[in-house]
Design an enzyme around this catalytic site. Structure first.
Site: not given
Length: 405
Positions: A144, A229, A258
């Site tokens: 994801f 990531d 984030k």
């Protein structure tokens, strides 16, 4: 329009006026401080999701709020048509944190992933010498990385991918954790291997011990960029600054987001050395808001906080407490626990209840969490949690599992 005041009024307004791209719990939050949030009717909840790790430092972190407020009174946006006095210090500190020579600031995590993909392809053509139009990137099953058209093109999540074709070519997927499969998939056209050191959306899926080191070795041997990531796993969530640190692995490219914005602003970045990011030149990539002074000021402060090491220590210590508490629930319906730092994926016996049913029961007891993939829930409280908060979280999971109504 009469201003909504109750939970049902707020939800009705959202349902009537907003696209239904989420299925949130029926709670309407109005305030947050540290690990705790309060809804419009005054009920308090322990936040065990932390904005998918965007709130590592808690809601309304005083140090970050002060830095943001100070910058808001000075300068918030210039565009990159001009220099601003915050971007340089931010880039310098993020470079120190990652050990990389350059950063390319963006906004959302998906933007940063897209940027990394573009950089890898351009590097492949200009530096590695891959023939134009033939660059391939190896990705992982169960990945994801966001929801843009290109990213969902290499997703195996049917909901995320369905009906968005035609899909972007140039990607090969291999099983996550299978180094032999990765080795077979890499060829002369491969410019990058993109992976999450821990697959967060998949339910905090940990790779086999030594896998990241094998990925690093394969990439080094084949002159392929290792792109990590760390949007969810990075910035102290796992008990180290980066999840790759657990195997002493340094990727060629970090993709960050984030928590980099402290839960205040969307801030993301790609970090790499000059021989990689140097392929980006004026006009070849950009963003109106990327590197804006407000975002850069917050990101700078986040980097300074992480240089102190306190959050990494807290994550490791509280994570050990959380893992031990969850593993003790094997007699209560927990069939598997995967934890790294203050981040855990919990599989429950599907004959007892779904993940959605479990988090609804947890909400009724004052804890907010998120389900994923049927009977799995994810737990990621802010790193400012206390031992008592972790005890409460485990107790609520236990009590909720016992609730069969």
């Amino acid at each position: 329009m009469t201003r909504p005041t109750t939970t049902s009024q707020h939800i009705d307004l959202v349902e009537a006026t907003s696209a239904h791209n989420y299925h949130p719990l029926e709670v309407v939050l109005a305030r947050g401080e540290g690990c705790w949030v309060t809804d419009v009717e005054g009920h308090r909840y322990l936040d065990a999701l932390a904005g998918y790790s965007a709130l590592n430092f808690g809601h309304a972190n005083a140090r970050l709020v002060r830095r943001a407020q100070d910058q808001m009174h000075r300068l918030t946006l210039t565009s990159r048509a001009f220099h601003n006095d915050q971007l340089g210090p931010f880039a310098h500190e993020l470079g120190r944190l990652t050990g990389k020579e350059q950063i390319l600031p963006m906004n959302s995590g998906a933007e940063a992933v897209e940027t990394a993909l573009k950089v890898a392809r351009k590097w492949g053509y200009q530096v590695k010498g891959v023939p134009e139009g033939e660059a391939s990137i190896v990705v992982m099953d169960g990945n994801f990385h966001g929801r843009t058209t290109t990213i969902v093109s290499f997703s195996d999540d049917k909901e995320a991918r369905g009906d968005y074709g035609p899909y972007t070519p140039g990607f090969r997927a291999v099983p996550y954790g299978d180094a032999d499969a990765l080795r077979r998939a890499v060829d002369d056209t491969t410019v990058a291997v993109l992976l999450e050191p821990i697959q967060g959306e998949g339910g905090v899926v940990l790779p086999p011990e030594g896998y990241l080191r094998e990925v690093r070795e394969i990439c080094s041997q084949t002159r392929t960029l290792m792109v990590a990531d760390e949007i969810q796993s990075g910035l102290a969530r796992t008990g180290r600054t980066f999840a790759c640190d657990h195997e002493d692995v340094v990727p060629d490219v970090y993709v960050l987001g984030k928590a980099l914005g402290g839960g205040i602003m969307p801030v993301s970045a790609v970090a790499a050395d000059r021989d990689v990011l140097g392929v980006i030149t004026p006009g070849t990539h950009g963003s109106t808001f990327g590197g804006n002074p407000l975002a850069a000021a917050i990101g700078h402060e986040v980097c300074l906080m992480l240089q102190e090491g306190e959050f990494q220590r807290r994550s490791a210590e509280l994570g050990a407490q959380l893992a031990a508490g969850l593993e003790a629930l094997s007699d209560h319906g927990v069939v598997a626990v995967r934890a790294r730092g203050l981040w855990a994926g919990v599989d429950v016996d599907p004959s007892l209840m779904s993940g959605r049913q479990l988090i609804e029961r947890m909400m009724a007891r004052g804890v907010l969490a998120k389900d994923t993939h049927g009977s799995t829930i994810r737990l990621a409280p802010p790193l400012v949690a206390t031992e008592d908060d972790v005890d409460l979280l485990v107790r609520v999971v236990r009590e909720s599992l016992a609730d069969r109504d």
